[in-house]
Design an enzyme around this catalytic site. Structure first.
Site, mmCIF file in Angstrom:
data_model
loop_
_atom_site.group_PDB
_atom_site.id
_atom_site.type_symbol
_atom_site.label_atom_id
_atom_site.label_comp_id
_atom_site.label_asym_id
_atom_site.label_seq_id
_atom_site.Cartn_x
_atom_site.Cartn_y
_atom_site.Cartn_z
ATOM 1 N N HIS A 52 0.965 -1.246 -0.131
ATOM 2 C CA HIS A 52 0.017 -0.046 -0.056
ATOM 3 C C HIS A 52 0.730 1.190 0.018
ATOM 4 C CE1 HIS A 52 0.667 -0.891 4.469
ATOM 5 N NE2 HIS A 52 1.164 0.375 4.301
HETATM 6 C C1 T46 Z 1 2.857 0.707 6.914
HETATM 7 C C2 T46 Z 1 3.284 -0.329 7.283
HETATM 8 C C3 T46 Z 1 5.033 -0.220 7.614
HETATM 9 C C4 T46 Z 1 -5.142 -0.088 12.878
HETATM 10 O O1 T46 Z 1 -6.172 -0.509 13.357
HETATM 11 N N1 T46 Z 1 -4.513 0.775 13.254
HETATM 12 C C5 T46 Z 1 -2.951 1.203 13.123
HETATM 13 O O2 T46 Z 1 -2.514 2.112 13.550
HETATM 14 C C6 T46 Z 1 -2.497 0.269 11.887
HETATM 15 C C7 T46 Z 1 -0.903 0.575 11.766
HETATM 16 C C8 T46 Z 1 -3.304 -0.896 11.561
HETATM 17 N N2 T46 Z 1 -4.327 -0.971 11.910
HETATM 18 C C9 T46 Z 1 -5.188 -2.159 11.484
HETATM 19 C C10 T46 Z 1 -5.552 -2.253 9.970
HETATM 20 C C11 T46 Z 1 -5.531 -3.481 9.650
HETATM 21 O O3 T46 Z 1 -6.696 -4.062 9.856
HETATM 22 O O4 T46 Z 1 -4.406 -3.346 11.691
HETATM 23 C C12 T46 Z 1 -4.542 -4.366 10.519
HETATM 24 C C13 T46 Z 1 -3.302 -4.303 9.865
HETATM 25 O O5 T46 Z 1 -2.943 -3.280 9.154
HETATM 26 P P1 T46 Z 1 -2.068 -3.253 7.814
HETATM 27 O O6 T46 Z 1 -2.752 -4.517 6.958
HETATM 28 O O7 T46 Z 1 -1.926 -2.007 7.203
HETATM 29 O O8 T46 Z 1 -0.612 -3.741 7.943
HETATM 30 P P2 T46 Z 1 0.672 -3.680 7.447
HETATM 31 O O9 T46 Z 1 1.854 -4.455 8.210
HETATM 32 O O10 T46 Z 1 0.562 -4.160 5.857
HETATM 33 O O11 T46 Z 1 1.078 -1.950 7.255
HETATM 34 C C14 T46 Z 1 1.441 -1.236 8.485
HETATM 35 C C15 T46 Z 1 0.853 0.150 8.537
HETATM 36 O O12 T46 Z 1 -0.702 -0.079 8.187
HETATM 37 C C16 T46 Z 1 1.105 0.968 7.389
HETATM 38 O O13 T46 Z 1 0.759 2.235 7.405
HETATM 39 O O14 T46 Z 1 3.150 1.602 6.368
HETATM 40 O O15 T46 Z 1 3.006 -1.253 8.323
#
Ligand code: T46
Length: 144
Positions: A52
């Protein structure tokens, strides 16, 4: 590409104590106010996350334990940065597509972000991301 590497302030124990201590101060060491911190743990080698980009969020990424490759894409070129030391920080401007690849079991990814969590400022579709950067919307704007 819109990122910078930085060296986290580090104090290594020089007496009978063991361990290192690294720290960052918001708006002094990094160019944005920190509104949110999170970390990703309980991980395994070959794990992939990310896929993303962000419209507004600036971030500092660092890996206090292990090794994680961060594959960055600005819509024109790709580069990989290895976070392989606790002192190494990576500042990501908005508008970069990222994939994180865990290279060692149990590696920890820590992130300090300029924005509160807002699902609407993510771009999670790669074609949408390409359109966004190609019409110039991905250019870095004011911080935090
Ligand atoms: C990024 C990389 C390095 C929340 O509810 N609050 C939060 O602050 C975050 C970061 C995530 N979430 C929830 C959203 C999703 O349901 O946690 C779940 C997993 O998030 P995501 O799929 O976006 O995780 P990554 O590891 O792909 O990405 C994360 C960050 O979201 C993103 O900003 O840059 O780490």
């Amino acid at each position: 590409m819109n990122y910078e590497l930085m060296h986290l302030n580090t104090v290594m124990a020089s007496d009978e104590r063991l361990g290192g201590l690294s720290f960052v101060e918001s708006e002094k060491d990094i160019p944005f106010p920190i509104r949110r911190i999170y970390c990703i743990y309980k991980t395994e080698a070959d794990m992939h996350r990310g896929f993303h980009s962000h419209k507004r969020n600036w971030q500092l990424l660092y890996c206090p334990y292990g090794k994680i490759d961060i594959v960055l894409d600005d819509g024109f070129t790709k580069e990989t940065v290895s976070l392989d030391k606790p002192q190494k920080g990576l500042i990501l401007h908005p508008g970069l597509w990222r994939e994180m690849i865990w290279k060692k079991d149990d590696s920890v990814l820590c992130v300090a972000a300029s924005e509160y969590y807002d699902a609407k400022e993510y771009i999670r579709d790669y074609d949408e991301f390409l359109k966004y950067v190609q019409k110039g919307d991905g250019r870095t704007s004011a911080k935090g």
